[in-house]
Scaffold this motif. Structure first.
Motif, PDB file in Angstrom:
ATOM      1  N   VAL A 122       0.854  -1.179   0.000  1.00  0.00           N
ATOM      2  CA  VAL A 122       0.000   0.000   0.000  1.00  0.00           C
ATOM      3  C   VAL A 122       0.895   1.235   0.000  1.00  0.00           C
ATOM      4  O   VAL A 122       1.829   1.333   0.795  1.00  0.00           O
ATOM      5  CB  VAL A 122      -0.945   0.006   1.225  1.00  0.00           C
ATOM      6  CG1 VAL A 122      -1.732   1.314   1.305  1.00  0.00           C
ATOM      7  CG2 VAL A 122      -1.886  -1.192   1.172  1.00  0.00           C
ATOM      8  N   ASP A 123       0.588   2.155  -0.905  1.00  0.00           N
ATOM      9  CA  ASP A 123       1.324   3.417  -1.047  1.00  0.00           C
ATOM     10  C   ASP A 123       2.824   3.197  -1.257  1.00  0.00           C
ATOM     11  O   ASP A 123       3.636   4.032  -0.869  1.00  0.00           O
ATOM     12  CB  ASP A 123       1.106   4.320   0.160  1.00  0.00           C
ATOM     13  CG  ASP A 123      -0.320   4.812   0.253  1.00  0.00           C
ATOM     14  OD1 ASP A 123      -1.018   4.822  -0.783  1.00  0.00           O
ATOM     15  OD2 ASP A 123      -0.750   5.189   1.362  1.00  0.00           O
ATOM     16  N   ARG A 124       3.183   2.054  -1.819  1.00  0.00           N
ATOM     17  CA  ARG A 124       4.581   1.714  -2.097  1.00  0.00           C
ATOM     18  C   ARG A 124       5.474   1.832  -0.855  1.00  0.00           C
ATOM     19  O   ARG A 124       6.679   2.019  -0.957  1.00  0.00           O
ATOM     20  CB  ARG A 124       5.132   2.560  -3.242  1.00  0.00           C
ATOM     21  CG  ARG A 124       4.433   2.275  -4.549  1.00  0.00           C
ATOM     22  CD  ARG A 124       5.135   2.883  -5.729  1.00  0.00           C
ATOM     23  NE  ARG A 124       4.525   2.402  -6.958  1.00  0.00           N
ATOM     24  CZ  ARG A 124       5.009   1.402  -7.682  1.00  0.00           C
ATOM     25  NH1 ARG A 124       6.100   0.799  -7.315  1.00  0.00           N
ATOM     26  NH2 ARG A 124       4.393   1.019  -8.771  1.00  0.00           N
ATOM     27  N   HIS A 125       4.849   1.726   0.309  1.00  0.00           N
ATOM     28  CA  HIS A 125       5.602   1.882   1.561  1.00  0.00           C
ATOM     29  C   HIS A 125       5.313   0.764   2.562  1.00  0.00           C
ATOM     30  O   HIS A 125       6.217   0.291   3.235  1.00  0.00           O
ATOM     31  CB  HIS A 125       5.280   3.244   2.188  1.00  0.00           C
ATOM     32  CG  HIS A 125       6.037   3.539   3.427  1.00  0.00           C
ATOM     33  ND1 HIS A 125       7.379   3.819   3.433  1.00  0.00           N
ATOM     34  CD2 HIS A 125       5.636   3.555   4.717  1.00  0.00           C
ATOM     35  CE1 HIS A 125       7.775   4.015   4.674  1.00  0.00           C
ATOM     36  NE2 HIS A 125       6.745   3.867   5.471  1.00  0.00           N
ATOM     37  N   TYR A 126       4.062   0.372   2.664  1.00  0.00           N
ATOM     38  CA  TYR A 126       3.666  -0.648   3.627  1.00  0.00           C
ATOM     39  C   TYR A 126       3.433  -1.965   2.900  1.00  0.00           C
ATOM     40  O   TYR A 126       2.855  -1.983   1.824  1.00  0.00           O
ATOM     41  CB  TYR A 126       2.372  -0.228   4.341  1.00  0.00           C
ATOM     42  CG  TYR A 126       2.478   1.095   5.037  1.00  0.00           C
ATOM     43  CD1 TYR A 126       3.005   1.186   6.316  1.00  0.00           C
ATOM     44  CD2 TYR A 126       2.061   2.261   4.409  1.00  0.00           C
ATOM     45  CE1 TYR A 126       3.113   2.405   6.954  1.00  0.00           C
ATOM     46  CE2 TYR A 126       2.158   3.488   5.031  1.00  0.00           C
ATOM     47  CZ  TYR A 126       2.692   3.551   6.309  1.00  0.00           C
ATOM     48  OH  TYR A 126       2.801   4.764   6.929  1.00  0.00           O
ATOM     49  N   VAL A 127       3.873  -3.071   3.543  1.00  0.00           N
ATOM     50  CA  VAL A 127       3.726  -4.371   2.884  1.00  0.00           C
ATOM     51  C   VAL A 127       3.310  -5.435   3.893  1.00  0.00           C
ATOM     52  O   VAL A 127       3.733  -5.410   5.047  1.00  0.00           O
ATOM     53  CB  VAL A 127       5.029  -4.792   2.150  1.00  0.00           C
ATOM     54  CG1 VAL A 127       6.182  -4.972   3.123  1.00  0.00           C
ATOM     55  CG2 VAL A 127       4.813  -6.041   1.330  1.00  0.00           C
ATOM     56  N   VAL A 128       2.446  -6.334   3.444  1.00  0.00           N
ATOM     57  CA  VAL A 128       2.080  -7.517   4.208  1.00  0.00           C
ATOM     58  C   VAL A 128       2.440  -8.710   3.337  1.00  0.00           C
ATOM     59  O   VAL A 128       2.018  -8.797   2.187  1.00  0.00           O
ATOM     60  CB  VAL A 128       0.569  -7.536   4.547  1.00  0.00           C
ATOM     61  CG1 VAL A 128       0.173  -8.884   5.151  1.00  0.00           C
ATOM     62  CG2 VAL A 128       0.219  -6.411   5.491  1.00  0.00           C
ATOM     63  N   TYR A 129       3.218  -9.622   3.908  1.00  0.00           N
ATOM     64  CA  TYR A 129       3.632 -10.827   3.184  1.00  0.00           C
ATOM     65  C   TYR A 129       2.778 -12.022   3.592  1.00  0.00           C
ATOM     66  O   TYR A 129       2.369 -12.139   4.742  1.00  0.00           O
ATOM     67  CB  TYR A 129       5.091 -11.167   3.498  1.00  0.00           C
ATOM     68  CG  TYR A 129       6.096 -10.217   2.909  1.00  0.00           C
ATOM     69  CD1 TYR A 129       6.332 -10.193   1.546  1.00  0.00           C
ATOM     70  CD2 TYR A 129       6.817  -9.354   3.718  1.00  0.00           C
ATOM     71  CE1 TYR A 129       7.257  -9.325   0.996  1.00  0.00           C
ATOM     72  CE2 TYR A 129       7.751  -8.487   3.179  1.00  0.00           C
ATOM     73  CZ  TYR A 129       7.969  -8.473   1.824  1.00  0.00           C
ATOM     74  OH  TYR A 129       8.890  -7.609   1.279  1.00  0.00           O
ATOM     75  N   GLY A 130       2.543 -12.910   2.643  1.00  0.00           N
ATOM     76  CA  GLY A 130       1.932 -14.198   2.936  1.00  0.00           C
ATOM     77  C   GLY A 130       0.423 -14.196   3.055  1.00  0.00           C
ATOM     78  O   GLY A 130      -0.165 -15.254   3.235  1.00  0.00           O
ATOM     79  N   GLU A 131      -0.207 -13.055   2.943  1.00  0.00           N
ATOM     80  CA  GLU A 131      -1.677 -12.979   3.046  1.00  0.00           C
ATOM     81  C   GLU A 131      -2.275 -13.059   1.651  1.00  0.00           C
ATOM     82  O   GLU A 131      -1.995 -12.228   0.804  1.00  0.00           O
ATOM     83  CB  GLU A 131      -2.080 -11.664   3.726  1.00  0.00           C
ATOM     84  CG  GLU A 131      -3.575 -11.451   3.822  1.00  0.00           C
ATOM     85  CD  GLU A 131      -4.296 -12.527   4.613  1.00  0.00           C
ATOM     86  OE1 GLU A 131      -5.095 -13.264   3.993  1.00  0.00           O
ATOM     87  OE2 GLU A 131      -4.053 -12.620   5.828  1.00  0.00           O
ATOM     88  N   SER A 132      -3.106 -14.079   1.427  1.00  0.00           N
ATOM     89  CA  SER A 132      -3.694 -14.248   0.097  1.00  0.00           C
ATOM     90  C   SER A 132      -4.998 -13.473  -0.078  1.00  0.00           C
ATOM     91  O   SER A 132      -5.502 -13.370  -1.191  1.00  0.00           O
ATOM     92  CB  SER A 132      -3.925 -15.735  -0.193  1.00  0.00           C
ATOM     93  OG  SER A 132      -4.823 -16.269   0.746  1.00  0.00           O
ATOM     94  N   ASP A 133      -5.536 -12.923   0.986  1.00  0.00           N
ATOM     95  CA  ASP A 133      -6.752 -12.108   0.915  1.00  0.00           C
ATOM     96  C   ASP A 133      -6.334 -10.642   0.928  1.00  0.00           C
ATOM     97  O   ASP A 133      -5.906 -10.109   1.956  1.00  0.00           O
ATOM     98  CB  ASP A 133      -7.666 -12.429   2.089  1.00  0.00           C
ATOM     99  CG  ASP A 133      -9.009 -11.730   2.004  1.00  0.00           C
ATOM    100  OD1 ASP A 133      -9.051 -10.554   1.592  1.00  0.00           O
ATOM    101  OD2 ASP A 133     -10.014 -12.362   2.358  1.00  0.00           O
ATOM    102  N   VAL A 134      -6.463  -9.981  -0.211  1.00  0.00           N
ATOM    103  CA  VAL A 134      -5.979  -8.606  -0.357  1.00  0.00           C
ATOM    104  C   VAL A 134      -6.712  -7.659   0.585  1.00  0.00           C
ATOM    105  O   VAL A 134      -6.095  -6.783   1.193  1.00  0.00           O
ATOM    106  CB  VAL A 134      -6.093  -8.147  -1.823  1.00  0.00           C
ATOM    107  CG1 VAL A 134      -5.699  -6.689  -1.976  1.00  0.00           C
ATOM    108  CG2 VAL A 134      -5.231  -9.030  -2.720  1.00  0.00           C
ATOM    109  N   ALA A 135      -8.004  -7.819   0.733  1.00  0.00           N
ATOM    110  CA  ALA A 135      -8.776  -6.944   1.624  1.00  0.00           C
ATOM    111  C   ALA A 135      -8.284  -7.074   3.063  1.00  0.00           C
ATOM    112  O   ALA A 135      -8.140  -6.066   3.772  1.00  0.00           O
ATOM    113  CB  ALA A 135     -10.267  -7.274   1.529  1.00  0.00           C
ATOM    114  N   ARG A 136      -8.020  -8.284   3.500  1.00  0.00           N
ATOM    115  CA  ARG A 136      -7.541  -8.500   4.868  1.00  0.00           C
ATOM    116  C   ARG A 136      -6.145  -7.884   5.054  1.00  0.00           C
ATOM    117  O   ARG A 136      -5.869  -7.259   6.072  1.00  0.00           O
ATOM    118  CB  ARG A 136      -7.514 -10.001   5.172  1.00  0.00           C
ATOM    119  CG  ARG A 136      -7.471 -10.293   6.635  1.00  0.00           C
ATOM    120  CD  ARG A 136      -7.644 -11.741   6.971  1.00  0.00           C
ATOM    121  NE  ARG A 136      -7.740 -12.609   5.797  1.00  0.00           N
ATOM    122  CZ  ARG A 136      -8.252 -13.814   5.805  1.00  0.00           C
ATOM    123  NH1 ARG A 136      -8.713 -14.327   6.902  1.00  0.00           N
ATOM    124  NH2 ARG A 136      -8.293 -14.541   4.706  1.00  0.00           N
ATOM    125  N   ALA A 137      -5.279  -8.036   4.054  1.00  0.00           N
ATOM    126  CA  ALA A 137      -3.935  -7.445   4.140  1.00  0.00           C
ATOM    127  C   ALA A 137      -4.016  -5.921   4.188  1.00  0.00           C
ATOM    128  O   ALA A 137      -3.335  -5.279   4.990  1.00  0.00           O
ATOM    129  CB  ALA A 137      -3.090  -7.897   2.956  1.00  0.00           C
TER     130      ALA A 137
END
Length: 149
Positions: A122-137
């Protein structure tokens, strides 16, 4: 590593040479990529549940396109190169854009320093790895952002 004299090596080398030429041509005529607010980086082995408005980068897409172009090539490297060039011509601007976009997306993912897939950025700054549900990430990132000063 394949032996330099193997037919498969020569056929793949012909495909690679033809693709490299098209990528150079495309890079000259392409426009700068615009950043999406939510970016999903994955590959065909890691499917994700999408949300509208996200841009997906499939890291293995260039290899899949190359495999399409290399399918059923003749054993003779010169003939194989000719067939690939013909396929590239027949694919026209749509195929050219598809190839250019695939390689540009991979370069963008590398530029972000993505370490594994799937990754939701998100915003090329925050990242969540390993979550396959984009809304949840995206929700996890938003929760984090609200709790940080």
């Amino acid at each position: 590593m394949m032996a330099p004299h193997s037919l498969v090596y020569l056929r793949l080398r012909a495909v690679g040479t033809a693709l490299a030429l098209w990528v150079v041509v495309l890079s000259v005529f392409s426009t700068a990529a615009t950043a999406a607010e939510v970016l999903v980086i994955t590959d065909s082995g890691h499917p994700v549940r999408m949300v509208a408005g996200t841009h997906v980068i499939e890291l293995d897409l260039p290899a899949r396109i190359e495999a399409e172009l290399a399918a059923g090539l003749p054993n003779d490297p010169a003939q194989a190169a000719g067939v690939v060039q013909q396929r590239l011509r027949e694919g026209g601007r749509d195929l050219q854009r598809r190839i250019g976009r695939a390689y540009q997306d991979v370069a963008d993912a590398w530029g972000l320093g993505i370490a594994k897939v799937p990754a939701v950025v998100v915003d090329r700054h925050y990242v969540v790895y390993g979550e396959s549900d984009v809304a949840r990430a995206a929700a996890r990132i938003e929760t984090y952002r609200r709790t940080q000063p």
